[in-house]
Design a protein around this motif. Sequence first.
Motif, short mmCIF file in Angstrom:
data_model
loop_
_atom_site.label_atom_id
_atom_site.label_comp_id
_atom_site.label_asym_id
_atom_site.label_seq_id
_atom_site.Cartn_x
_atom_site.Cartn_y
_atom_site.Cartn_z
N GLU A 13 0.82 -1.20 0.00
CA GLU A 13 0.00 0.00 0.00
C GLU A 13 0.86 1.26 0.00
OE1 GLU A 13 -3.31 0.22 -0.33
OE2 GLU A 13 -3.28 -1.94 -0.58
N ASP A 14 2.17 1.11 0.17
CA ASP A 14 3.08 2.24 0.23
C ASP A 14 3.58 2.53 -1.19
OD1 ASP A 14 6.20 2.92 2.01
OD2 ASP A 14 4.81 4.22 0.94
N HIS A 15 2.85 3.39 -1.91
CA HIS A 15 3.11 3.62 -3.32
C HIS A 15 4.35 4.44 -3.57
CE1 HIS A 15 -0.82 1.98 -4.15
NE2 HIS A 15 -1.30 2.75 -3.21
N GLY A 16 4.83 5.23 -2.63
CA GLY A 16 5.93 6.14 -2.88
C GLY A 16 7.24 5.71 -2.26
N SER A 17 7.39 4.48 -1.84
CA SER A 17 8.62 4.05 -1.18
C SER A 17 9.80 4.07 -2.13
CB SER A 17 8.47 2.63 -0.64
OG SER A 17 7.53 2.61 0.40
N VAL A 18 10.93 4.54 -1.65
CA VAL A 18 12.14 4.55 -2.45
C VAL A 18 12.62 3.12 -2.62
CG1 VAL A 18 14.53 5.35 -2.52
CG2 VAL A 18 12.75 6.85 -1.63
N GLY A 19 13.03 2.77 -3.85
CA GLY A 19 13.55 1.44 -4.10
C GLY A 19 12.49 0.40 -4.44
N GLN A 20 11.23 0.74 -4.34
CA GLN A 20 10.16 -0.19 -4.69
C GLN A 20 9.92 -0.16 -6.20
OE1 GLN A 20 7.36 -1.75 -2.76
NE2 GLN A 20 8.59 -1.72 -0.92
N SER A 21 9.62 -1.31 -6.77
CA SER A 21 9.27 -1.36 -8.18
C SER A 21 7.79 -1.06 -8.34
CB SER A 21 9.56 -2.74 -8.76
OG SER A 21 10.92 -2.93 -8.89
N ARG A 22 7.47 -0.45 -9.44
CA ARG A 22 6.07 -0.20 -9.78
C ARG A 22 5.79 -1.00 -11.04
NH1 ARG A 22 3.38 5.35 -11.83
NH2 ARG A 22 1.34 4.45 -12.16
N LEU A 23 4.67 -1.70 -11.07
CA LEU A 23 4.34 -2.54 -12.21
C LEU A 23 3.04 -2.07 -12.85
CD1 LEU A 23 5.36 -5.15 -13.62
CD2 LEU A 23 3.74 -6.38 -12.20
N GLU A 24 3.11 -1.80 -14.14
CA GLU A 24 1.92 -1.45 -14.91
C GLU A 24 1.62 -2.63 -15.82
OE1 GLU A 24 1.75 2.93 -16.16
OE2 GLU A 24 3.87 2.43 -16.26
N SER A 25 0.34 -2.91 -16.03
CA SER A 25 -0.02 -4.02 -16.92
C SER A 25 -1.02 -3.55 -17.95
CB SER A 25 -0.58 -5.19 -16.12
OG SER A 25 -1.83 -4.85 -15.58
N PHE A 26 -0.85 -4.08 -19.16
CA PHE A 26 -1.71 -3.74 -20.28
C PHE A 26 -2.06 -5.03 -21.01
CE2 PHE A 26 1.15 -0.27 -19.41
CZ PHE A 26 0.30 0.81 -19.32
N VAL A 27 -3.26 -5.08 -21.57
CA VAL A 27 -3.68 -6.26 -22.31
C VAL A 27 -2.81 -6.39 -23.57
CG1 VAL A 27 -5.58 -7.30 -23.63
CG2 VAL A 27 -6.04 -6.17 -21.46
N PHE A 28 -2.40 -7.62 -23.86
CA PHE A 28 -1.60 -7.90 -25.06
C PHE A 28 -2.32 -8.95 -25.88
CE2 PHE A 28 1.11 -10.92 -27.20
CZ PHE A 28 1.81 -10.09 -28.05
N SER A 29 -2.30 -8.79 -27.20
CA SER A 29 -2.85 -9.79 -28.09
C SER A 29 -2.22 -9.64 -29.47
CB SER A 29 -4.37 -9.62 -28.21
OG SER A 29 -4.90 -10.58 -29.09
N CYS A 30 -1.95 -10.76 -30.12
CA CYS A 30 -1.51 -10.72 -31.52
C CYS A 30 -2.09 -11.94 -32.22
CB CYS A 30 0.02 -10.69 -31.63
SG CYS A 30 0.86 -12.21 -31.16
N GLU A 31 -2.31 -11.81 -33.52
CA GLU A 31 -2.83 -12.92 -34.31
C GLU A 31 -1.78 -13.35 -35.31
OE1 GLU A 31 -6.09 -12.91 -37.58
OE2 GLU A 31 -7.09 -13.51 -35.72
N LEU A 32 -1.51 -14.65 -35.33
CA LEU A 32 -0.55 -15.23 -36.25
C LEU A 32 -1.29 -16.03 -37.31
CD1 LEU A 32 1.95 -16.62 -33.58
CD2 LEU A 32 2.00 -14.38 -34.71
N SER A 33 -0.79 -15.98 -38.54
CA SER A 33 -1.39 -16.74 -39.63
C SER A 33 -0.33 -16.97 -40.69
CB SER A 33 -2.57 -15.96 -40.23
OG SER A 33 -2.09 -14.79 -40.86
N SER A 34 -0.71 -17.63 -41.79
CA SER A 34 0.25 -17.84 -42.87
C SER A 34 0.66 -16.49 -43.48
CB SER A 34 -0.32 -18.77 -43.94
OG SER A 34 -1.56 -18.28 -44.39
N LYS A 35 -0.22 -15.49 -43.43
CA LYS A 35 0.10 -14.16 -43.96
C LYS A 35 1.01 -13.37 -43.02
CE LYS A 35 -4.17 -13.82 -46.57
NZ LYS A 35 -5.48 -13.19 -46.67
#
Length: 162
Positions: A13-35
């Motif tokens: 819950e300590d968002h501003g701590s020095v040395g802490q990593s912050r992680l952002e996440s975003f939806v990822f998708s890709c479509e593969l085909s012969s093309k």
Amino acid sequence: MSHSHREDDCCSEDHGSVGQSRLESFVFSCELSSKVPFYTFQGDEEEDLEHFLELRTVCLGEGAKEESNVVEVTAMNHQGKTISVPVANLHINCLPMVSLGEFELKAPVTIRLKSGTGPVTVSGLHLIASDNADSDLSSEEEEEDFDEEIIPIKPAKKKQKL
């Protein structure tokens, strides 16, 4: 690596701590085909950010033929060597989709349709880890962003535990 980022991100819950990593996440998708038989995931070149691709599902799309569709991933191993690994062998009649759990890879990552014509959709999360100490955002802005970003993660984690 996935678990240490997630624990720091979800449970602190300590968002501003020095040395802490912050992680952002975003939806990822890709479509593969012969093309379009491959997709390369690259992070930005900013030094203070680390980009990860967390693959969750590989699924045959509408119009897939009765054939094997092999999907492989090329990324770095722990020794810094590039290796290719098959992660799914899909067939419309017996295995149209596979769940990879939380298969996390550090960018760059290439996803390739090694055999078959698809279409195959690969989905998951694009994770960006940054050091809070280097952030120019105010504490209030960080908390607003953090709240918006963490909401999609919690339901996904609960599904994984079932």
